[in-house]
Design an enzyme around this catalytic site. Structure first.
Site, PDB file in Angstrom:
ATOM      1  N   GLN A   1       0.834  -1.202   0.000  1.00  0.00           N
ATOM      2  CA  GLN A   1       0.000   0.000   0.000  1.00  0.00           C
ATOM      3  C   GLN A   1       0.871   1.256   0.000  1.00  0.00           C
ATOM      4  O   GLN A   1       0.380   2.338  -0.335  1.00  0.00           O
ATOM      5  CB  GLN A   1      -0.937   0.016   1.219  1.00  0.00           C
ATOM      6  CG  GLN A   1      -1.994  -1.077   1.161  1.00  0.00           C
ATOM      7  CD  GLN A   1      -2.914  -1.109   2.374  1.00  0.00           C
ATOM      8  OE1 GLN A   1      -3.044  -2.130   3.034  1.00  0.00           O
ATOM      9  NE2 GLN A   1      -3.553  -0.001   2.702  1.00  0.00           N
TER      10      GLN A   1
ATOM     11  N   ARG B   1      -8.970  -0.341   7.724  1.00  0.00           N
ATOM     12  CA  ARG B   1      -9.891   0.627   7.132  1.00  0.00           C
ATOM     13  C   ARG B   1     -10.301   1.689   8.146  1.00  0.00           C
ATOM     14  O   ARG B   1     -11.489   1.900   8.385  1.00  0.00           O
ATOM     15  CB  ARG B   1     -11.128  -0.117   6.598  1.00  0.00           C
ATOM     16  CG  ARG B   1     -11.880   0.719   5.576  1.00  0.00           C
ATOM     17  CD  ARG B   1     -12.935  -0.084   4.895  1.00  0.00           C
ATOM     18  NE  ARG B   1     -13.538   0.652   3.806  1.00  0.00           N
ATOM     19  CZ  ARG B   1     -14.020   0.081   2.725  1.00  0.00           C
ATOM     20  NH1 ARG B   1     -13.945  -1.237   2.585  1.00  0.00           N
ATOM     21  NH2 ARG B   1     -14.582   0.815   1.793  1.00  0.00           N
ATOM     22  N   CYS B   2      -9.303   2.318   8.804  1.00  0.00           N
ATOM     23  CA  CYS B   2      -9.720   3.210   9.872  1.00  0.00           C
ATOM     24  C   CYS B   2      -8.798   4.332  10.246  1.00  0.00           C
ATOM     25  O   CYS B   2      -9.040   4.942  11.255  1.00  0.00           O
ATOM     26  CB  CYS B   2      -9.984   2.425  11.115  1.00  0.00           C
ATOM     27  SG  CYS B   2      -8.489   2.114  12.006  1.00  0.00           S
TER      28      CYS B   2
ATOM     29  N   GLU C   1     -12.781   5.147   4.641  1.00  0.00           N
ATOM     30  CA  GLU C   1     -12.784   4.482   5.934  1.00  0.00           C
ATOM     31  C   GLU C   1     -13.987   4.820   6.787  1.00  0.00           C
ATOM     32  O   GLU C   1     -14.318   4.096   7.717  1.00  0.00           O
ATOM     33  CB  GLU C   1     -11.509   4.837   6.656  1.00  0.00           C
ATOM     34  CG  GLU C   1     -10.351   4.647   5.688  1.00  0.00           C
ATOM     35  CD  GLU C   1      -9.077   4.258   6.331  1.00  0.00           C
ATOM     36  OE1 GLU C   1      -8.709   4.933   7.292  1.00  0.00           O
ATOM     37  OE2 GLU C   1      -8.462   3.287   5.879  1.00  0.00           O
TER      38      GLU C   1
END
Lengths: 166, 806, 288
Positions: free
Chosen positions: B237, B384-385, B760
């Site tokens: 990523q 995802r946060c 997110e």
């Protein structure tokens, strides 16, 4: 054991090869036939990313040995478009309805949906969800995949498509 | 001008720029099975690596015998820590300032930890050879309960840190302690809590889970010994960060390391850090001079790559009896597993957990976090946060519901009463953040009206009475979640990864015939960057999006960036994209003026052209300007039409949303059915609504899974009991609810296009909505706080404990 | 992810298959649909040295009616069962159960024989076969014999099959049109094994239950035939008292594993809840 000879038809092409008996069909397709469309997402036969169409059935190719597929006819995502490159109704529907994000589940999902629409050309939403329950997606939450399949069903059946509201 | 002249609307439509539901560029290859993911890569002579892993959670290694494995035909090498010591790679630094074993060095600290790396001619032989490596272990006492980690008699896990009382983030008070981090006004908060009319105190746990992208982590390392260059493909990523780390670890200059992140099958934070598999593949390739591929399987991914969450948050809120909050105190016990491999910006050992004041105007607050080691997989990452925001949001949203219940107030009304008001922005929170913009009351009102909230509450009351009369075995819950999250890391003054500031970048080049190639320092794993960055550029530069190629992930061509996670792509690289485009447009303006023979200030921009002010029929399109840039520029100007921007954001961005979940629970089975889920998101300017909706569907599905049963769980011997998809809950299309999406738009004042990022938000906002719904269903029976996850069997146990099955 | 090595055989008759199994001994396993065996081979928890693929034996597939008995070839897939008009007419509880097994792909290849012969307490068909009092026809090197489903399951992965024997067909008496039936399965998600499941077949006449048969899935080391529970229904008006008695009797024989599906206490209670719901549904279908 020495390698076994297998022959099968893949995406309309006759192929033959030597494989170990333990060679999984998914590895045969990806490594020897260089068809990297079907993917591997697990090793417990849950995720469905490896789904191919074999002998008119949706099959998880990670749970079949290549030797079992001797004599079979197989279609993978690479065989979904027409010979002249025209995308299938499902391929078009997935794009129009944003039915994919990372693309990893997509080959297996479209291949499964292809067989689903042959089993049931006009499925309800519940039937679609049950019909793709063997394919996991982590990105889309399935809602637009359902719409994509409805789009394709309408196109194949020659009826107008009405996208459901959010 | 005649009937053939396109209107302004038609010209704008043709661009497929900002705000339109542009169909995705990526789909063309993905729907035909022509994506290129790491395991699709085949190189001549490529070898395959696989790990021998520890069945024990905590054990000393007595010996490792590789001889039988090495004797197998097709096996090329078997690496252990001994082999990595001479190149100082037996341990590697983590992003959180800790160190992590690459291969087990004398002991193992979590089940499935990497012990040996077998390199063979193909993956089948490698798998066979792994079975032949003999390892003798001496089991040690296992620690899996973080609440016991700091006990005086707790087993010592990190012998390598013995005697080290200073860690990367300050003092360590115990051999299993990692850090203590505090922010806010401790004495002021203690005072407020002490004198509050009404206070609540609850231990709110966010259990351990895992991002579980459909594609596991993998890499191909290819060392060209002749040129001295390393090429590394991987599920990264943050490819530039991997390149820098690879250079620091290997000693190869960065200019001779080519890192390529191709198509990635989902990231969700799992693919930010550097894993032993990448390092071993690199070492293998350097030693053997051949490409080495490493692909983990699902069980390896779930049990050995970085987990997420595992935060245990003791929370106190004080309020007036009218329901105005006066103080917030949170102490978090953070279980990091065997190594602190948290992928946070380096100064933030608890990420941005200090967003825990949420959407509410707390005059005073204090947050304290203690990190501890246990015999579990290392981490954690931001699933995802955006760095612990999910944990913080869950904490405050759950706590507000608990407070509402104690006050006898409706949870939505309590929130409305305590919102930061629109006129308070930019808002300085009691824990140190400056929130950029927000209009919370409008959003919550819109949600409540759309879902007919008051009617649902009336229905709920009627159903409770029916339940009490024995007429139904179903209870109904309404879960409200109003989250404010913090994304877009971040300003380099306080956000860096291993010392590299968290700016991001875009480089845009316009070709003579008017098409464009642009590269960014981010890396999509499904977020549609090839489609949406082009939309930004299309609007800024007036060139059709279909003529704009977007490239990411090749560190040779992309400008340096910190990658994609924490919803930072739009806030940071999206800003860089707009800024670079504006540099180009500024130059284009001068070229246009030159072509039109007027002064620079006599032309104005109109969708896809510069036109002479007052004479709109005299114009030059960007396409015409592009051609001129290469053969007819004003005297003294250099030819070409391109720009780079490195954008160091002045602040994070603060998307927010109102999510409401309606749930019906069968008390006899514990099964919960989501009747309705409404998700309103405000992410500022909306680049592609279709993509935003998809992100919300996907993130809410992840949140649904997490809240309702997805967990990484260990037994008391440290065995991971949810290490495969048999038990790690990934919902199918049948279980997944229908999502209703909605939006408001409150642009970010500091962002060039006013956008905040959204990827997110749905994971942040949905978990509290589901969990609050379950809790809300049982509230009339005085169940107290019910911990997540809300598996059917756990919910049934609540009903059993309340005597509902008699 | 990668299975161990093995030799592969694809006989064209059942006789050839059992001859191979006899010759190759304990390290040989028959391969039916493969969706129980191959996943276990991929984790290397099972590593047979020889696989005898039954997929090429045409005689092992097919559904026919012999008098009042339906005879189902062991290699008949769940998909075949779902799409068979013979099964829909004579044994409608079977497609109701098949539809709850696994997912569409697995149902295309998963066989009835594989599902019943494995001895996995998580499989759904065994309890149903016990409920229906099915008989398995079994072939070995020593010839053919029959084993009642109710006597087949001895322990987890331990059945009455001798080494080298395979199930060739399943014989089940056709259900009358007046029979009430239901298969009720609680699971965490599609594709999961049962948290608990109950198969109920019953008949009523003149307002009284004249026969009942109950099978329970995945709540003990083997599938369970809940005889006392069924007996509690027979002769009753299927009133609350009788059903409560049946549920208590069913719960009493469970001994479920503790796993991610729930605690043993929960799963026992869910067996009871599934039974109650299956009885209620069966009652709506029964006439007489």
């Amino acid at each position: 054991m020495a390698k076994t000879h297998v022959s099968m038809t893949i995406n309309g092409q006759e192929v033959e090869a030597l494989v170990e008996p333990r060679t999984l069909l998914i590895h045969f397709l990806r490594e020897q036939m260089l068809l990297t469309g079907p993917h591997i997402g697990c090793e417990t036969s849950h995720c469905g990313a490896c789904t191919v169409d074999m002998n008119d059935m949706s099959v998880k190719s990670c749970t079949v040995f290549a030797v079992q597929a001797n004599g079979a006819h197989i279609t993978t995502i690479e065989g979904m478009a027409a010979a002249d490159g025209t995308l299938s109704a499902l391929q078009e529907g997935f794009r129009m309805m944003h039915g994919l994000q990372c693309g990893y589940c997509t080959p297996g999902m479209i291949t499964r949906a292809h067989r689903l629409l042959i089993e049931n050309p006009d499925p309800s939403e519940d039937e679609i969800r049950m019909g793709i329950a063997g394919n996991i997606c982590r990105c889309t939450g399935y809602q637009n995949i359902v719409k994509a399949i409805q789009y394709a069903a309408a196109k194949i059946n020659g009826v107008p498509f009405h996208e459901a509201a959010e | 001008m005649n009937d053939m002249t396109p209107t302004r609307e038609e010209r704008a439509e043709k661009l497929q720029g900002m705000g339109c539901r542009r169909k995705r560029v990526e789909d063309i290859r993905f729907t035909q099975g022509k994506g290129q993911y790491v395991d699709d890569i085949k190189l001549p002579g490529m070898l395959f690596g696989d790990f021998v892993r520890s069945p024990y959670a905590h054990a000393r290694i007595k010996y490792i015998d590789k001889s039988k494995a090495l004797a197998m035909k097709g096996v090329i090498a078997v690496l252990t820590a001994e082999d990595l010591k001479p190149v100082k790679l037996d341990w590697m630094p983590t992003l959180a300032g800790d160190v992590q074993m690459v291969l087990a060095d004398g002991k193992v600290l979590f089940q499935n930890q990497e012990v040996a790396f077998v390199i063979a001619e193909d993956r089948y032989i490698a798998s066979d050879a792994c079975e032949l490596v003999e390892v003798e272990y001496e089991a040690l006492e296992v620690l899996v309960d973080p609440f016991k980690a700091l006990a005086p008699d707790a087993p010592e896990l990190r012998e390598d840190l013995r005697g080290k009382t200073e860690g990367a983030h300050g003092k360590r008070i115990h051999h299993n302690h990692i850090f203590n981090w505090q922010v806010g006004d401790k004495s002021g908060t203690d005072a407020a809590i002490a004198k509050g009319d009404v206070t609540i105190k609850e231990m709110i746990s966010y259990h351990r889970t895992h991002p579980c992208p459909l594609e596991t982590c993998q890499a191909v390392a290819s060392m060209d010994k002749i040129k001295g260059e390393l090429t590394l493909w991987g599920t990264f990523q943050a490819p530039h960060v991997v390149r820098t780390v690879a250079s620091l670890l290997s000693g190869i200059p960065e200019a001779k390391i080519h890192v390529i992140a191709p198509d990635i099958g989902g990231g969700f934070g799992n693919k930010v850090g550097v894993y032993p598999g990448y390092v071993c593949a690199i070492v293998g390739s350097i030693v053997l001079g051949k490409p080495v591929k490493w692909v983990e399987d699902r069980m390896e991914n779930l049990t050995a790559t970085s987990f997420a969450r595992d935060y245990h948050m003791t929370t106190e809120i004080s309020a007036t009896k009218e329901g105005k909050v006066t103080g917030l105190k949170v102490h978090i016990l953070a279980d990091h597993g065997a190594f602190d491999a948290c992928a946070d910006p380096s100064k933030w050992p608890a990420g941005f957990a200090n967003i825990v004041t949420g959407s509410y105007d707390f005059p005073v607050a204090h947050l304290e976090v203690d990190g501890v080691y246990t015999n579990k997989a290392p981490g954690g990452v931001a699933y995802r946060c955006s760095f612990r925001v999910t944990e913080a949001a869950y904490c405050i949203e759950r706590a507000m519901d608990i407070l509402a219940q104690k006050l006898g107030m409706d949870p939505a009304d309590l929130r409305m009463k305590n919102f930061i008001q629109p006129q308070q922005f930019p808002y300085q929170s009691a824990l140190g953040w400056e929130y950029d913009s927000g209009d919370y009351p409008t959003a919550l009102k819109k949600g409540m009206e759309t879902i007919k909230y008051r009617e649902l509450r009336a229905e709920q009351k009627a159903k409770q009475e029916a339940f009490n009369r024995g007429e139904t075995r179903e209870i109904m819950g309404i879960g409200v979640s109003f989250f404010t999250e913090i994304v877009g890391a971040g300003p380099s003054r306080n956000c860096d990864i291993l010392g590299v500031g968290m700016f991001d970048s875009a480089e845009i080049r316009v070709h003579p015939t008017g098409s464009i190639i642009a590269r960014m320092g981010t890396k999509s794993q499904g977020q549609a960057h090839e489609t949406t960055y082009a939309q930004i550029i299309a609007t800024e530069l007036g060139i059709e999006a279909d003529k704009i190629m977007i490239e990411e992930g090749n560190t040779d061509t992309a400008p340096y960036g910190l990658g994609t996670y924490g919803s930072r792509s739009t806030p940071v690289a999206g800003a860089a994209t707009a800024m670079a485009a504006r540099k180009i447009r500024a130059k284009a303006q001068m070229i246009a003026a030159h072509l039109l023979e007027v002064s620079d200030y006599d032309v104005e921009w109109d969708i896809d052209r510069f036109r002479v002010k007052g004479l709109p029929e005299k114009f030059k399109t960007m396409t015409e300007i592009a051609w001129a840039a290469y053969n007819n520029v004003p005297q003294g100007m250099e030819p070409g039409l391109e720009a780079v921007n490195y954008y160091d954001p002045p602040n994070m961005t603060y998307p927010f949303g109102a999510y409401i979940c309606v749930m019906d629970i069968d008390v006899d089975t514990g099964v919960a059915k989501t009747r309705r889920f409404y998700a309103l998101d405000d992410c500022g300017t909306r680049i592609n609504p279709m993509v935003i909706e998809g992100q919300v569907h996907g993130g809410c599905t992840e949140g649904f899974a997490i809240a309702m049963g997805q967990e990484i769980r260990y037994d008391e011997m440290g065995n991971c009991v949810t290490g495969s998809l048999m038990d790690f809950f990934l919902p199918t299309a049948v279980e997944t609810p229908h999502w209703e999406t909605d939006f408001t738009v409150t642009p970010s004042p500091h962002h060039p296009i006013g956008a905040k990022g959204v990827g997110e938000s749905p994971n942040v906002g949905s978990v509290p909505a589901f969990s609050n719904a379950v809790n809300d269903a049982f509230a009339f029976l005085n169940a107290g706080h019910i911990q997540m996850p809300h598996d059917a069997w756990r919910t049934w146990e609540v009903a059993e404990r309340l005597g509902l099955h008699k | 992810m990668i299975p161990g090595r093995f030799d592969y055989y694809r006989p064209s008759s059942a006789q050839e298959a059992v001859a191979l199994l006899a010759k190759l001994g304990e390290d040989a396993r028959p391969l039916a649909g493969g969706h129980s065996l191959i996943p276990v081979m991929k984790t290397r928890l099972a590593a047979p040295e020889h696989l005898i693929d039954l997929g090429g034996i045409a005689d092992l597939r097919g559904i026919k009616v012999e008098g009042d008995t339906v005879v189902i070839g062991a290699m008949t897939t769940q998909h075949d069962l779902l799409n068979s008009s013979v099964i829909a007419e004579h044994l409608p509880i079977i497609p109701e159960t098949s539809a709850l097994i696994a997912d569409p792909q697995i149902r295309y290849l998963g066989t009835l024989g594989g599902n019943v012969a494995n001895g996995d307490p998580g499989n759904d068909m065994p309890a149903l076969m016990m409920c229906l009092d099915a008989t398995f026809t079994v072939l070995g090197a020593n010839g053919e014999r029959t084993i009642k489903a109710r006597e087949f399951y001895l322990g987890t992965y331990y059945t009455a099959l001798e080494t080298g024997e395979i199930v060739t067909s399943i014989r089940i008496k056709a259900m009358s049109k007046a029979t009430g039936y239901a298969y009720e399965k609680l699971k965490r998600k599609v594709g999961d094994y049962a948290t608990a499941a109950a198969a109920v077949v019953l008949t009523v006449s003149g307002g009284k239950c004249t026969s009942a048969s109950i099978g329970l899935t995945n709540v003990a080391e083997t599938p369970l035939l809940a005889e006392d529970a069924a007996a509690a229904l027979v002769g009753s008006a299927l009133d609350k008292a009788a059903i409560d008695k049946a549920v208590a009797a069913a719960e009493a024989i469970t001994n479920p594993a503790h796993d991610a599906r729930g605690t043993p206490q929960y799963r026992t209670k869910m067996a009871g809840v599934m039974l109650r719901r299956a009885i209620a549904r069966a009652m709506t279908r029964a006439h007489g």
